[in-house]
Design a protein around this motif. Structure first.
Motif, short mmCIF file in Angstrom:
data_model
loop_
_atom_site.label_atom_id
_atom_site.label_comp_id
_atom_site.label_asym_id
_atom_site.label_seq_id
_atom_site.Cartn_x
_atom_site.Cartn_y
_atom_site.Cartn_z
N UNK B 179 7.49 -23.01 40.47
CA UNK B 179 6.31 -23.50 41.19
C UNK B 179 6.70 -24.57 42.20
N UNK B 180 5.79 -24.79 43.14
CA UNK B 180 5.95 -25.89 44.10
C UNK B 180 4.74 -26.80 43.93
N UNK B 181 4.60 -27.78 44.79
CA UNK B 181 3.52 -28.76 44.62
C UNK B 181 2.18 -28.06 44.40
N UNK B 182 1.44 -28.48 43.36
CA UNK B 182 0.18 -27.81 43.05
C UNK B 182 -0.76 -27.80 44.25
#
Ligand code: FMN
Ligand code: SF4
Ligand code: SF4
Ligand code: FES
Lengths: 607, 234
Positions: B179-182
Motif C-alpha cells: 500500500x501507499x499513503x491512505x
C-alpha cells in the motif's frame, strides 16, 4: 474532524511522548474513544510521531480490534472457536443477528452496535462466550439474546449484562465479571497453598547466578508450548552484552482451547509478579512487561491496582525488599487481537509499536529483543512456577513428574466432558487419567496442544503429557462420538489462515491452497491422490514456514490423516465416470450442452 | 580464539566466509548459486520468500538470514530442497496474476528466472485469480499489484535507501498487500523516477513508463539461460 477529537488525539500521542514505539497504545486509546481510526486520524498520528500515515495504517490493519471504519458504541464479538460452536455459538450469533437486524461484520444504522466473530477468547470452559466491549458473557444460549440486546439498548452499558459474579477474584470490584475460574484439580505446585513472597525472599538471599542455577537444576521448561529450558534462556539473557535488559511475560494466551493463564492472572497475580521479580533479579532486567491479550482487558484495572499496591509494599520499584541495586518494575502492554502476537518475537514487534510480524532469527530475543536489548520472554505459568521453585527448592520440584519432564502442568480441559476447567497434574499423566477425571467416557478424539498440536485417537489414549510424548502448552479438547472431526479440522485450519501474519510464502499462500483441496475432500470429491497432495503440501508448509504458526498450521489436517484415516476413506466415493473424483464432468459439459441443445451421448445424465 | 575466516561446506565444496556473513553471501562470493527472490544486496535480509532455503547441519533454514558458522555442513542443490523451492515458487505464481507472455518484465523477471532454473513449466497448484489494484496515475511509474510477491524489496529500499517510506504493507495473512499513503494515488506521493526503489522490484509490479520493450523479448536476462551464473539442475 472536529476540533475536540483532534485535540484528544494529539493529547494521546503526547501522553506517550509522541513515541513511535508506543503506537499500539496510541491507536488503542483512539480506537476506544472514537470507535475507529480514520484516515484523517492516521495522518494526524503520523504527523505527531514523525512517521508516514501508511505506517499507521500498516499497524491498524493488522490487529482485529482496530478498525478503519466506524464501529458501534457497543461491539459484540461472538466467539466462533470450535468449542463454542459445539456448544451453540452459531445459534447465539444468529440470535444476535436477528435481535440487532444486522449480519455479522455489520454496524447498525444508528451507530450503536457492531456484531463480529472472534476466535477463541479463552473461555472454552464456559462456552459459548462473547465479548461486549471489554465485558465477558459466558454460558450463553440463543434464548437469552433478545433480553441482552434489550438491556444494552436501554442502558448502553455492557456491565449491566452482568448480574451474577463468577466467584474468586472475579467478584472483586475492579473485575466484576461472570467468568468462573473452574479450578478442578489443585496439584502440588501452582495451585497448592504457599507462603506469599517466600520465593522472592529466597531469591534475594542468593546470587543471581545461583537463582539461574536453581531453575536449571529444577528442570523447568517453558509452559507456553515450545518447552525451552527456562534456566538456559535466562542464562543467555543474563550473559548477553548490554546494560538494559527486559523481562517480558507472555500473557497472550491465544491457542484455541487454552485458558489456564486467565485463571492464574485472576487468582495468582501476586505469584506472577513475584516470579517476574525473581526473573528480573536473575537476568539483570530492571524493566518488565506483561503482554496481555486484548480479550483479557476486563482484568486490566485489577492487575494495575495490584501492581500499584506492590509498588507501595516495596515489592516493585527501587530497592525491592530493601535490597540495594535490585530495581524492577512492570508495565502492562495490551494486545490488539492477533494470535501471532503470542509468538515471542512477534510479541516483541507488537510491544515496539509495529505489526505483529515475527522477527528474523538469529539474533534471538535473548541477544537482541525488545528495542534491541537482551530480552527473556516467558509464559505466565512458567513465571509463577519460578517463584514456587525458589520457595521449595529445585529438588522438591524435580521430584515431581517424570525423570525427563519435571514438575506439574496446568491443563485447560474443554469440549465434550462433564467437568471442563483447569487441572494441575504432574507430568506423565495419561490421557486416560485426564479423561476419567474430567468425566469424558466416550471420546472419539482428544486434541492435545490445541489446533497446533495433535488429534489423538482412542487407541493412543495411553499416551502421556510430557516433553517426550505429548508436549503441550496445556490445551486438551475432548470430542464426543457425534462430532464431525474433519469439519472441525477444517475450522481450525481456517483459524490459522485468518491469523497468519502473511509474511512468508508457505503460510500466506500455501495454507489457502490446503484449505481448498481439503474442502474438496470433505465434499466427497477427493481420492487417494488428493490425500497425497494434502500430505505433500502440508509437508512443504511445515518445513519451509518462517515461524511456529506456519510450521503447525496444517496439523489439524495432517494429524487427522495420520490418526483418523478411516474418516477420510469413508468420504471417498469410487468415481462412476472414470474421471478424477474432484473433476465434475457433468458441470464441465453443461455450457456446451446448452449450446448444442442436447445432452452428451457419451456422458448421459443419470439424474 | 577469534578467527578472521570461517570455513564450511556447501554440497561438499569448501567455502570460506568472513565473520558476520550469511551462508548466501558466502555462496555468492564463491560463485555457488542458491536460488533467491526477496534478497537484495544492500538491504536487511527479509527472509519471506523462503526460496533460498537450505539444510544446515540437518536443519532447514533460509540461507539469506543464516550466519555462516565454522564447520557447518550445508545442503543446497538436492532434490529434496529443490522440491520445496518449486512448491514455493508455484505458490507465488498462483497467488497472483502472472500473465508472463504479455508482461513487460518477461525475460527480466526474477520469479520467472527462478522458475526456469528449477525446471518449472506450469504450476502444480490451481490459480487463485485474485482481484488486485493497479495505479497508473504517476507520470513516470506504473504500479500493478497483480504481480506483487510481497518481497518487501520496495518497502525497504524506499524507507532505508531513498528515505521516503512510500510503500508499506497493510492487512495480514492472505489479505496482506502493498500500500501507499491512505487515500492517495501514486502521483500524490513523493515517489520519483530517480529513486532507487524503481529498480528494486524483482517482478513486473513497479514498472517505468515509456521504456517498455526497449530490449526485445528473446534477448532478455533469462531468455536464453535459466540463471546466467550457474544453473541449479544438471
Ligand atoms: C503462533 C504462536 C503462538 C504462541 N502463543 C503463545 C501464547 O499465547 N502464550 C505463550 O506463552 N506462548 C506462546 N507461544 C510460544 C512463545 O513463542 C514462546 O515460546 C513462549 O512465550 C516462551 O515462554 P516459555 O518458555 O515460558 O514457554 C506461541 C508460539 C507461536 C509460534
Ligand atoms: S509462518 Fe505464518 S505467521 Fe509465521 S512468519 Fe510466516 S506468514 Fe507469518
Ligand atoms: S512491489 Fe515488487 S518489490 Fe515491492 S513487495 Fe511487491 S514484488 Fe516486492
Ligand atoms: S531470498 Fe532468502 S527468504 Fe527470500
Amino acid at each position: 474532524m472536529n476540533p475536540e477529537a483532534k485535540a484528544f488525539m494529539i493529547g494521546v500521542c503526547r501522553e506517550y511522548g509522541s513515541d513511535r514505539t508506543r503506537l499500539m497504545d496510541i491507536v488503542r486509546r483512539i480506537q476506544e474513544q472514537e470507535r475507529h481510526v480514520s484516515l484523517e486520524a492516521m495522518e494526524l498520528i503520523a504527523e505527531e510521531l514523525g512517521i508516514e500515515s501508511v505506517e499507521v495504517r500498516s499497524l491498524v490493519s493488522f490487529y482485529s480490534f482496530f478498525s478503519e471504519k466506524p464501529q458501534g458504541k457497543i461491539v459484540i464479538r461472538v466467539c466462533n472457536d470450535v468449542v463454542d460452536l459445539m456448544q451453540g455459538g452459531a445459534e447465539v450469533s444468529r440470535a444476535f443477528e436477528a435481535a440487532l437486524g444486522i449480519l455479522v461484520g455489520q454496524t447498525t444504522a444508528d451507530g450503536k452496535f457492531t456484531l463480529e466473530h472472534t476466535p477463541c477468547i479463552g473461555m472454552c470452559d464456559q462456552a459459548p462466550a462473547i465479548l461486549v466491549n471489554h465485558v465477558v458473557c459466558t454460558r450463553l444460549s440463543a434464548a437469552q439474546v433478545p433480553r441482552m440486546v434489550e438491556i444494552l439498548k436501554r442502558t448502553g452499558d455492557p456491565q449491566a449484562l452482568v448480574t451474577q459474579y463468577g466467584g474468586g477474584n472475579n467478584e472483586d470490584e475492579r473485575i466484576r465479571s461472570m467468568v468462573q475460574n473452574s479450578i478442578r484439580r489443585e496439584g502440588e505446585v501452582l495451585l497448592a497453598p504457599r507462603e506469599a513472597e517466600a520465593g522472592l525472599r529466597q531469591a534475594v538471599a542468593m546470587q543471581p547466578e545461583d537463582v539461574v542455577r536453581s531453575i536449571k537444576d529444577a528442570g523447568l521448561r517453558g509452559c507456553g508450548g515450545a518447552g525451552f529450558p527456562t534456566g538456559m534462556k535466562w542464562e543467555f539473557t543474563r550473559k548477553a552484552a548490554g546494560d538494559r535488559k527486559f523481562l517480558i511475560c507472555n500473557a497472550d494466551e491465544g491457542e484455541p482451547g487454552t485458558f489456564k493463564d486467565r485463571v492464574l492472572l485472576t487468582e495468582k497475580f501476586d505469584l506472577l509478579c513475584e516470579g517476574m521479580a525473581v526473573a528480573g533479579y536473575a537476568i539483570g532486567a530492571q524493566e518488565g512487561i506483561i503482554y496481555l491479550r486484548g480479550e483479557y482487558a476486563y482484568l486490566q484495572a485489577f492487575l494495575e491496582s495490584i501492581l500499584a499496591r506492590r509498588r507501595k509494599e516495596g515489592l516493585l520499584g527501587t530497592e525491592i525488599l530493601g535490597q540495594k541495586g535490585f530495581d524492577f518494575d512492570i508495565r502492562i502492554q495490551m494486545g490488539g487481537g492477533a494470535y501471532i502476537c503470542g509468538e515471542e518475537s512477534a510479541l516483541i514487534s507488537s510491544c515496539e509499536g509495529l505489526r505483529g510480524d515475527p522477527k528474523t532469527r538469529p539474533p534471538f530475543p535473548a541477544q537482541k529483543g525488545y528495542l534491541g536489548c537482551p530480552t527473556s520472554v516467558n509464559n505466565v505459568e512458567t513465571l509463577c512456577t519460578v517463584a514456587c521453585i525458589l520457595e521449595r527448592g529445585a529438588d522438591a520440584y524435580r521430584a515431581l513428574g517424570t525423570s525427563q519432564s519435571a514438575g506439574t502442568k496446568l491443563l485447560s480441559v474443554s469440549g465434550d466432558c462433564e467437568w471442563p476447567g483447569i487441572y494441575e497434574f504432574p507430568f506423565g499423566v495419561s490421557l486416560h487419567e485426564i479423561l476419567q477425571e474430567c468425566g469424558a467416557t466416550d471420546a472419539q478424539a482428544v486434541l492435545v496442544g490445541g489446533p497446533s498440536g495433535t488429534f489423538v485417537d482412542p487407541a493412543q489414549f495411553n499416551r502421556t503429557i510430557c516433553f517426550s510424548d505429548l508436549s503441550t502448552g496445556g490445551a486438551v479438547v475432548v470430542f464426543g462420538p457425534h462430532r464431525n472431526l474433519l469439519r472441525i479440522a477444517g475450522e481450525y485450519l481456517d483459524f490459522f489462515i485468518e491469523e497468519s501474519c502473511g509474511y512468508c510464502t508457505p503460510c500466506r499462500a500455501g495454507t489457502v491452497l490446503m484449505k481448498q483441496r481439503f474442502e474438496e475432500v470433505l465434499a466427497g470429491r477427493g481420492n487417494q491422490s488428493d490425500l497425497d497432495y494434502l500430505v505433500e503440501l502440508g509437508r512443504t508448509i511445515k518445513s519451509t514456514s518462517r515461524c511456529g504458526l506456519g510450521q503447525t498450521a496444517c496439523n489439524p489436517v495432517l494429524t487427522t490423516i495420520a490418526n483418523f484415516r478411516p474418516l477420510y476413506s469413508a468420504l471417498q466415493k469410487a468415481p462412476d465416470d472414470n474421471h478424477k473424483a474432484s473433476f465434475d464432468i457433468y458441470g464441465a459439459l453443461r455450457d456446451h450442452e446448452a449450446l448444442a441443445g442436447r445432452t452428451s451421448e457419451i456422458f448421459p445424465h443419470t439424474n | 580464539m577469534s578467527k578472521d575466516k570461517i570455513t564450511f561446506t556447501i554440497d561438499g565444496c569448501e567455502v570460506t566466509a568472513q565473520p558476520g556473513q550469511t551462508v548466501m553471501q558466502a555462496a555468492d562470493a564463491a560463485n555457488i548459486r542458491i536460488p533467491q527472490l526477496c534478497y537484495l544486496e544492500g538491504l536487511t535480509p527479509h527472509g519471506s520468500c523462503r526460496v533460498c532455503i537450505v539444510k544446515a547441519n540437518g536443519r532447514l533454514d533460509t540461507s539469506c538470514t543464516l550466519p555462516a558458522v565454522e564447520g557447518m555442513v550445508v545442503e543446497n542443490n538436492t532434490e529434496e530442497i529443490n522440491e520445496y523451492r518449486r512448491d514455493l515458487v508455484d505458490m507465488l505464481f498462483v497467488e497472483g496474476n502472472h500473465i508472463c507472455p504479455s508482461c513487460e518484465k518477461s525475460g527480466d523477471c526474477e520469479l520467472q528466472g527462478v522458475a526456469y532454473e528449477l525446471g518449472i513449466t506450469a504450476p502444480k497448484y490451481p490459480y487463485q485469480f485474485p482481484r488486485r489494484e493497479t495505479d497508473a496515475s504517476h507520470p513516470d511509474i506504473f504500479l500493478d499489484l497483480n504481480r506483487c510477491i510481497l518481497c518487501a524489496r520496495c518497502v525497504q529500499t524506499s524507507r532505508d535507501l531513498d528515505g521516503k517510506t512510500v510503500f508499506e504493507f497493510v492487512g495480514r495473512g492472505p489479505d496482506k498487500k502493498l500500500a501507499i499513503r491512505p487515500g492517495a494515488r501514486l502521483a500524490d506521493t513523493e515517489l520519483d523516477i530517480t529513486d532507487q526503489v524503481v529498480g528494486s522490484c524483482p517482478v513486473g509490479t513497479i514498472l517505468k513508463k515509456r521504456v517498455g520493450f526497449a530490449v526485445p523479448v528473446g534477448e532478455r536476462t533469462y531468455d536464453k539461460e535459466p540463471h546466467p551464473e550457474q544453473p541449479v539442475s544438471e
